[in-house]
Structure formats: C-alpha cells, structure tokens
Design an enzyme around this catalytic site. Sequence first.
Site, short mmCIF file in Angstrom:
data_model
loop_
_atom_site.label_atom_id
_atom_site.label_comp_id
_atom_site.label_asym_id
_atom_site.label_seq_id
_atom_site.Cartn_x
_atom_site.Cartn_y
_atom_site.Cartn_z
N GLU A 1 -5.84 -11.07 -1.25
CA GLU A 1 -6.65 -10.91 -0.03
C GLU A 1 -8.14 -10.85 -0.36
O GLU A 1 -8.89 -10.03 0.17
CB GLU A 1 -6.25 -9.62 0.73
CG GLU A 1 -4.77 -9.51 1.01
CD GLU A 1 -4.38 -8.28 1.82
OE1 GLU A 1 -5.26 -7.64 2.43
OE2 GLU A 1 -3.18 -7.94 1.83
N GLU B 1 0.79 -1.24 0.00
CA GLU B 1 0.00 0.00 0.00
C GLU B 1 0.82 1.30 0.00
O GLU B 1 0.64 2.16 0.85
CB GLU B 1 -0.95 0.00 1.21
CG GLU B 1 -1.88 -1.19 1.23
CD GLU B 1 -2.80 -1.22 2.44
OE1 GLU B 1 -2.63 -0.40 3.35
OE2 GLU B 1 -3.70 -2.08 2.47
C1 GLA Z 1 -4.78 -4.97 4.35
C2 GLA Z 1 -3.50 -5.69 4.74
C3 GLA Z 1 -3.77 -7.01 5.40
C4 GLA Z 1 -4.89 -6.92 6.40
C5 GLA Z 1 -6.12 -6.40 5.71
C6 GLA Z 1 -7.29 -6.31 6.64
O1 GLA Z 1 -5.31 -5.34 3.19
O2 GLA Z 1 -2.65 -5.91 3.65
O3 GLA Z 1 -2.61 -7.43 6.05
O4 GLA Z 1 -4.52 -6.11 7.47
O5 GLA Z 1 -5.83 -5.10 5.27
O6 GLA Z 1 -7.37 -7.30 7.55
#
Ligand code: GLA
Length: 379
Positions: free
Chosen positions: A272, A166
Amino acid sequence: MPNLTRRQFSAAVVAACGLASLKLRAMQTAARQTGLRDVFKDDFLMGTALGGGGLAQGTSPLLELVAREYNAITPTNMMKWGPIEPREGEWQWEMPDRFVAWGEAHGMRVVGHNLVWHSQVPSWLFVDADKQPIGKDALIARLESHIRTLVGRYKGRIHIWDVVNEAIEDDDKGWRQSPWTRIIGPEFMERAFRVAHETDPKATLLYNDYNEHNPGKRAFLVGVLKDYRKRKVPIHGVGFQGHVGLDYPDLAEYEKSIEAIAGLGLPIHVTELDIDVLPRATRSTSADVSATAASSESLDPWKAGLPPEIDERLTARYRQFFELFLKHRKHVARVTTWGTFDGESWKNNFPVRGRTNYPLLFDRDLKPKAAYAGVVALK
Ligand code: GLA
C-alpha cells in the site's frame, strides 16, 4: 571518465537533469506504451489499488493507464467484510466480480484484500440476533464460513490474499486488542490462514500490516512467524503497507525488517505504498483545519500545486525506497501503490479531511510525475 555503478550513474543523471527533464522522461516512457510493469519486470510485480474507477463501465482513462503500467491489482474497499457482506449472507458480488474479471482480462496478478480485519466490519459481525456479544465458537464459525465463501468463489482467480490485516500493535504491546482477540484469542489469525489455505491451496497467503519498521512490532511479528513455521501454519509472505512520509520511517529500520522477514524465507509484498508530503497532523487537528485560515494554511499549504523543492524531496524519497526494494529484489515480490493518482488518494482525507496531498506517482491529470521518472531512472 570514472567507472560509475548503474546507481551512481542514474543518481548523477537525476542530479544533472533536474525535475523538468525527469517529467519529460516520464512522459516519453508513458508515450512509448511501456510501463512500470516492464521497467521492473525482472525485479518484482508492480501493482496498484483500484476502487470503482470505471470498472462498472469496463473502461476509463484510469483503467487504460493501469493496464499499461501495472501487472497486479488490489481492490481498495469492495472486498472488505463490511462492503462485501453488509448483512449476514447477503453478499455484494457485482463489483468484486467485475474487478476480478477485469484483472484476468488484462493479465494481472489479482490480489484479494482483505479477509479479516478489525476495521470496516459490518455491525452484525460481533453480536447475535439479540444484539448480545457473540461467543467464541459462533464467531469462529462466522470467520471460517466468510473465508470459505469468499476465497472459494475466486479460487484459482485471486492469486494473492491479504488474509489478516493489522493484528499487531506497535512497540512491544503484542497482539492488537480487538473483538477478534477478545472473543477468540490470537488463534483467530492462524485459523484464518488454515481455512484460506484449505479453500485455495494454490493462493499466496499474506499477513499485512503497517509500521513493520518499528523494532518492537518487528520482534513480535518474527516470533509469531517462527511459531507458525514450527506448527506449519500456511503463511506465504508478509505485506508491508508502506504508508510513509518524506521523513519517516527511518530507512535503516525499514531495511532491518525486510531482512528479518527475508531471513525467515518469506517474501515481502509492499502492499500500500504512498508518500505523504503534507505537514504531520493528527486526526484531532482535523477540526482545526477548516476553523481558521491560519491553520488551513499551515496544515494544507500546497492547494495550488507542489513547490519544486518539495517535489524534488518526494522524488528523492521514492527513489530511496525503490533503491531499497531493488537491493532486496530477491525477497521483494511486489510493490503496490495505494491508488494510482494523487486526486484519488486517501491521503487527501487522512488524518485531516479535505487537504491537497501528492503521495503517488501520477498527478491529478493522470500524468506521470517526476517521482515516476525518478524511479524509472534507477533501472
Ligand atoms: C489500511 C488498509 C487499507 C486502506 C488503507 C487506507 O492500510 O489496509 O485497506 O483502508 O488503510 O486507505
């Protein structure tokens, strides 16, 4: 009978059978002891994210399910800088060691998550011993030493690293303003990749972010990746987090981003994935949710169970995403969900605490949902 493509046929099956038989089919697949890893074995890795989940004991129903269904695992929190090095040089290896050993014992591709992020960092990281802001050289030294220690410990055992998480803002705002960019500048990112590569030259190194479908963010990221290619910064793929909802993002924009990254010759890892089914809310609404019964009802409407029509929308949405991943299977290396079953999802607590969400492929009893059968039926 008309000639149907495989996709048309499976769409017709789903439409004809409805949710009940999808659920039955999901249970049959699970009972056959085959899992998502087998179903998509010719397409991409299937992964999930694990927290504790029985790793301390070495066994649990969740771990049995993960071993059967998946062939890649990512740790949720235990390898982030805050949890793993809460005080400088005091490493918390116990759970990460167990995680990696469990993955190896079960033939998993083991993912490390993550090396550099602005969030979940320890309080000592950006200040010196007198609690004064740290300078550029000192922070670079901390960054490089952290990566050398962590990547070095699991050299050859962690196969894929989310190196930087990020670092880019949405729209056309460019680099995220964070202590990393403020103190070191955007070069913090390439330094992280170079040191990780030096430490484990065989590991696959990813840049990981959310909202890559955002056109401004996509354009900026593509610019960074082209520059990295020119200057031989070792980056091997892009992670699309995939925290999505029933009606966002626009799939056409999402596909453009897959194509843009693939066009640079880089694989995409969906890192994710989860699909939020609850009404949109912001963090600031979280105070309200417990304040009145009415707001609780409107923001958290399905505490007692998901209505069939929403479950159908969830299934359809999962199928749309998997259709896209299958269409681009040459470029999609992995699809990982963020957690395995609804009860453990962060989406029960974000952006509003204490709601009942249904974002994953397994329900609160670890049973496969209609969405599971829906994606399996695509094959
Ligand atoms: C982001 C992070 C993850 C996690 C998610 C929410 O996407 O990359 O590690 O913290 O948020 O759980």
